[in-house]
Motif scaffolding. Sequence first.
Motif, PDB file in Angstrom:
ATOM      1  N   MET A   1      -4.008   1.592  14.121  1.00 14.83           N
ATOM      2  CA  MET A   1      -3.735   0.977  12.825  1.00 14.83           C
ATOM      3  C   MET A   1      -2.490   0.101  12.925  1.00 14.83           C
ATOM      4  O   MET A   1      -1.472   0.517  13.453  1.00 14.83           O
ATOM      5  N   GLU A   2      -2.594  -1.130  12.434  1.00 16.22           N
ATOM      6  CA  GLU A   2      -1.465  -2.052  12.494  1.00 16.22           C
ATOM      7  C   GLU A   2      -0.326  -1.548  11.607  1.00 16.22           C
ATOM      8  O   GLU A   2      -0.528  -1.131  10.484  1.00 16.22           O
ATOM      9  N   LYS A   3       0.892  -1.605  12.163  1.00 18.49           N
ATOM     10  CA  LYS A   3       2.056  -1.116  11.429  1.00 18.49           C
ATOM     11  C   LYS A   3       2.366  -2.052  10.262  1.00 18.49           C
ATOM     12  O   LYS A   3       2.404  -3.267  10.411  1.00 18.49           O
ATOM     13  N   ILE A   4       2.574  -1.473   9.099  1.00 14.26           N
ATOM     14  CA  ILE A   4       2.938  -2.239   7.910  1.00 14.26           C
ATOM     15  C   ILE A   4       4.438  -2.095   7.694  1.00 14.26           C
ATOM     16  O   ILE A   4       4.977  -0.986   7.678  1.00 14.26           O
ATOM     17  N   LYS A   5       5.122  -3.227   7.541  1.00 15.59           N
ATOM     18  CA  LYS A   5       6.560  -3.196   7.346  1.00 15.59           C
ATOM     19  C   LYS A   5       6.923  -2.484   6.046  1.00 15.59           C
ATOM     20  O   LYS A   5       6.163  -2.522   5.074  1.00 15.59           O
ATOM     21  N   THR A   6       8.094  -1.870   6.032  1.00 12.58           N
ATOM     22  CA  THR A   6       8.629  -1.373   4.774  1.00 12.58           C
ATOM     23  C   THR A   6       9.147  -2.569   3.973  1.00 12.58           C
ATOM     24  O   THR A   6       9.367  -3.663   4.521  1.00 12.58           O
ATOM     25  N   ASP A 202      13.002  -4.275  -8.700  1.00 14.82           N
ATOM     26  CA  ASP A 202      12.150  -3.084  -8.627  1.00 14.82           C
ATOM     27  C   ASP A 202      10.683  -3.445  -8.817  1.00 14.82           C
ATOM     28  O   ASP A 202       9.798  -2.853  -8.179  1.00 14.82           O
ATOM     29  N   LYS A 203      10.425  -4.415  -9.695  1.00 11.72           N
ATOM     30  CA  LYS A 203       9.039  -4.818  -9.962  1.00 11.72           C
ATOM     31  C   LYS A 203       8.370  -5.334  -8.691  1.00 11.72           C
ATOM     32  O   LYS A 203       7.212  -5.006  -8.396  1.00 11.72           O
ATOM     33  N   VAL A 204       9.095  -6.125  -7.919  1.00  5.51           N
ATOM     34  CA  VAL A 204       8.547  -6.682  -6.675  1.00  5.51           C
ATOM     35  C   VAL A 204       8.365  -5.577  -5.641  1.00  5.51           C
ATOM     36  O   VAL A 204       7.375  -5.549  -4.911  1.00  5.51           O
ATOM     37  N   ARG A 205       9.331  -4.646  -5.588  1.00  8.40           N
ATOM     38  CA  ARG A 205       9.214  -3.524  -4.656  1.00  8.40           C
ATOM     39  C   ARG A 205       7.957  -2.698  -4.970  1.00  8.40           C
ATOM     40  O   ARG A 205       7.208  -2.323  -4.055  1.00  8.40           O
ATOM     41  N   ARG A 206       7.722  -2.409  -6.252  1.00 12.06           N
ATOM     42  CA  ARG A 206       6.528  -1.646  -6.636  1.00 12.06           C
ATOM     43  C   ARG A 206       5.252  -2.413  -6.288  1.00 12.06           C
ATOM     44  O   ARG A 206       4.267  -1.832  -5.818  1.00 12.06           O
ATOM     45  N   GLU A 207       5.286  -3.718  -6.516  1.00  8.60           N
ATOM     46  CA  GLU A 207       4.127  -4.556  -6.192  1.00  8.60           C
ATOM     47  C   GLU A 207       3.808  -4.465  -4.701  1.00  8.60           C
ATOM     48  O   GLU A 207       2.644  -4.349  -4.311  1.00  8.60           O
ATOM     49  N   TYR A 208       4.848  -4.500  -3.869  1.00 10.87           N
ATOM     50  CA  TYR A 208       4.629  -4.424  -2.434  1.00 10.87           C
ATOM     51  C   TYR A 208       4.120  -3.040  -2.028  1.00 10.87           C
ATOM     52  O   TYR A 208       3.259  -2.922  -1.137  1.00 10.87           O
ATOM     53  N   MET A 209       4.628  -2.004  -2.650  1.00  6.57           N
ATOM     54  CA  MET A 209       4.167  -0.647  -2.338  1.00  6.57           C
ATOM     55  C   MET A 209       2.693  -0.488  -2.658  1.00  6.57           C
ATOM     56  O   MET A 209       1.931   0.098  -1.892  1.00  6.57           O
ATOM     57  N   ILE A 210       2.275  -1.030  -3.815  1.00  4.22           N
ATOM     58  CA  ILE A 210       0.857  -0.965  -4.199  1.00  4.22           C
ATOM     59  C   ILE A 210       0.012  -1.744  -3.191  1.00  4.22           C
ATOM     60  O   ILE A 210      -1.046  -1.288  -2.742  1.00  4.22           O
ATOM     61  N   LEU A 211       0.502  -2.946  -2.822  1.00  8.19           N
ATOM     62  CA  LEU A 211      -0.217  -3.762  -1.843  1.00  8.19           C
ATOM     63  C   LEU A 211      -0.302  -3.047  -0.500  1.00  8.19           C
ATOM     64  O   LEU A 211      -1.363  -3.032   0.141  1.00  8.19           O
ATOM     65  N   ARG A 216      -3.370  -0.119   3.683  1.00 10.16           N
ATOM     66  CA  ARG A 216      -3.589   1.097   4.480  1.00 10.16           C
ATOM     67  C   ARG A 216      -4.959   1.697   4.185  1.00 10.16           C
ATOM     68  O   ARG A 216      -5.649   2.169   5.097  1.00 10.16           O
ATOM     69  N   ARG A 217      -5.334   1.694   2.900  1.00  9.07           N
ATOM     70  CA  ARG A 217      -6.656   2.237   2.533  1.00  9.07           C
ATOM     71  C   ARG A 217      -7.764   1.451   3.218  1.00  9.07           C
ATOM     72  O   ARG A 217      -8.704   2.019   3.769  1.00  9.07           O
ATOM     73  N   ARG A 218      -7.639   0.133   3.193  1.00  5.35           N
ATOM     74  CA  ARG A 218      -8.665  -0.705   3.827  1.00  5.35           C
ATOM     75  C   ARG A 218      -8.685  -0.508   5.336  1.00  5.35           C
ATOM     76  O   ARG A 218      -9.738  -0.518   5.961  1.00  5.35           O
ATOM     77  N   GLN A 219      -7.486  -0.319   5.920  1.00  9.00           N
ATOM     78  CA  GLN A 219      -7.429  -0.070   7.357  1.00  9.00           C
ATOM     79  C   GLN A 219      -8.127   1.245   7.698  1.00  9.00           C
ATOM     80  O   GLN A 219      -8.874   1.321   8.679  1.00  9.00           O
ATOM     81  N   ARG A 220      -7.871   2.286   6.881  1.00  9.22           N
ATOM     82  CA  ARG A 220      -8.523   3.577   7.129  1.00  9.22           C
ATOM     83  C   ARG A 220     -10.037   3.453   7.009  1.00  9.22           C
ATOM     84  O   ARG A 220     -10.784   3.984   7.832  1.00  9.22           O
ATOM     85  N   GLU A 221     -10.483   2.739   5.962  1.00  9.75           N
ATOM     86  CA  GLU A 221     -11.926   2.549   5.782  1.00  9.75           C
ATOM     87  C   GLU A 221     -12.525   1.790   6.958  1.00  9.75           C
ATOM     88  O   GLU A 221     -13.615   2.119   7.433  1.00  9.75           O
ATOM     89  N   ALA A 222     -11.788   0.774   7.420  1.00 12.73           N
ATOM     90  CA  ALA A 222     -12.290  -0.014   8.555  1.00 12.73           C
ATOM     91  C   ALA A 222     -12.354   0.846   9.816  1.00 12.73           C
ATOM     92  O   ALA A 222     -13.312   0.760  10.593  1.00 12.73           O
ATOM     93  N   GLU A 223     -11.327   1.701   9.994  1.00 15.12           N
ATOM     94  CA  GLU A 223     -11.323   2.573  11.167  1.00 15.12           C
ATOM     95  C   GLU A 223     -12.459   3.594  11.091  1.00 15.12           C
ATOM     96  O   GLU A 223     -13.131   3.868  12.083  1.00 15.12           O
ATOM     97  N   GLU A 224     -12.646   4.166   9.892  1.00 10.28           N
ATOM     98  CA  GLU A 224     -13.734   5.137   9.727  1.00 10.28           C
ATOM     99  C   GLU A 224     -15.087   4.478   9.941  1.00 10.28           C
ATOM    100  O   GLU A 224     -15.973   5.054  10.577  1.00 10.28           O
ATOM    101  N   GLU A 225     -15.223   3.267   9.402  1.00  7.71           N
ATOM    102  CA  GLU A 225     -16.485   2.543   9.595  1.00  7.71           C
ATOM    103  C   GLU A 225     -16.683   2.229  11.075  1.00  7.71           C
ATOM    104  O   GLU A 225     -17.790   2.358  11.605  1.00  7.71           O
ATOM    105  N   GLY A 226     -15.581   1.816  11.739  1.00  5.73           N
ATOM    106  CA  GLY A 226     -15.669   1.529  13.166  1.00  5.73           C
ATOM    107  C   GLY A 226     -16.020   2.770  13.963  1.00  5.73           C
ATOM    108  O   GLY A 226     -16.805   2.711  14.914  1.00  5.73           O
ATOM    109  N   LEU A 227     -15.430   3.935  13.565  1.00  6.64           N
ATOM    110  CA  LEU A 227     -15.734   5.187  14.243  1.00  6.64           C
ATOM    111  C   LEU A 227     -17.193   5.563  14.062  1.00  6.64           C
ATOM    112  O   LEU A 227     -17.867   5.974  15.010  1.00  6.64           O
TER     113      LEU A 227
END
Length: 301
Positions: A1-6, A202-211, A216-227
Amino acid sequence: MEKIKTFDELTIQDNFLFQHVMRNERLCTYLIEKILDIKIRSLRYQDFEKTIDLRLDGKSIRLDVYVEDDEGRVYDIEMQCSNSPKNDLAKRSRFYQSMIDGELLDKGKPYEDLNPSYVIFICTFDPFHKGLPIYTFTHCCKEDNKVQLKDEETRMFLNSKGSENAADPDIAAFLRYVDGKAAEGHFAERLDQEVHFVKSMDKVRREYMILSDEIRRRQREAEEEGLQKGLQKGLQEGLQKGLQEGRQEGRREGRQEGRQEERESNIVAMLKEKIPVETISRITHYSLDQIQELGKMHGLL
């Protein structure tokens, strides 16, 4: 899984932060003016992170910064931090340009009224390996480059590694800043201040956390689909290989059984001809006991 920056690790190179910084109209205007050496009275933001839907396959492209000035000129500014092994950046810019034109025509404009448009890629690498700070492409005649097509389409590639060759000090400082160097000069320092201001929200920080969570969810789904696909492929290949090996083994066993039947048939024929058992053993490499057993089975001994 590609590392996502903080969020704290983000810099101007990251699309998310670059988009937010470019929402500062004064900074965005000044950057375009410096890149193109023009004057702009005002900018109108079409959409932040403009999405253009394609008709045929349902896909879409996302534009980092998509703005139009007071004279109707359209600008798409993209931050590019990686170049693919196929070096497809030029064709990507062509695709973006065509999608922008399609979007403009969708608004009912005739061809002759198409807006002048600029696709500007800010690259953290030298896309054409010539050391130029800016590469500008317009259409001209191959046979006589003084003949311009005048389709009002321009594609530009800024090279953060080419700051030392930039004539304009603000462009040179901007390229160094994009390349990770300290902010120097009024414009680069204002950009750096805006980066810190955006990251304090804070609003931008929350936006980035949601993104980030969504990525990460899409990466997990892609990995599960790939598996899943990998397991299915492995099972199919294993089954296919098993069947092939089974058929090959069956053919080998069949050939062995056929050869054995032929040898035993020859032994029986020799026994019928009253050939001594010892002689048959030397010829066929069967043991005396095996030959005698065959003879008994056929009533010959």
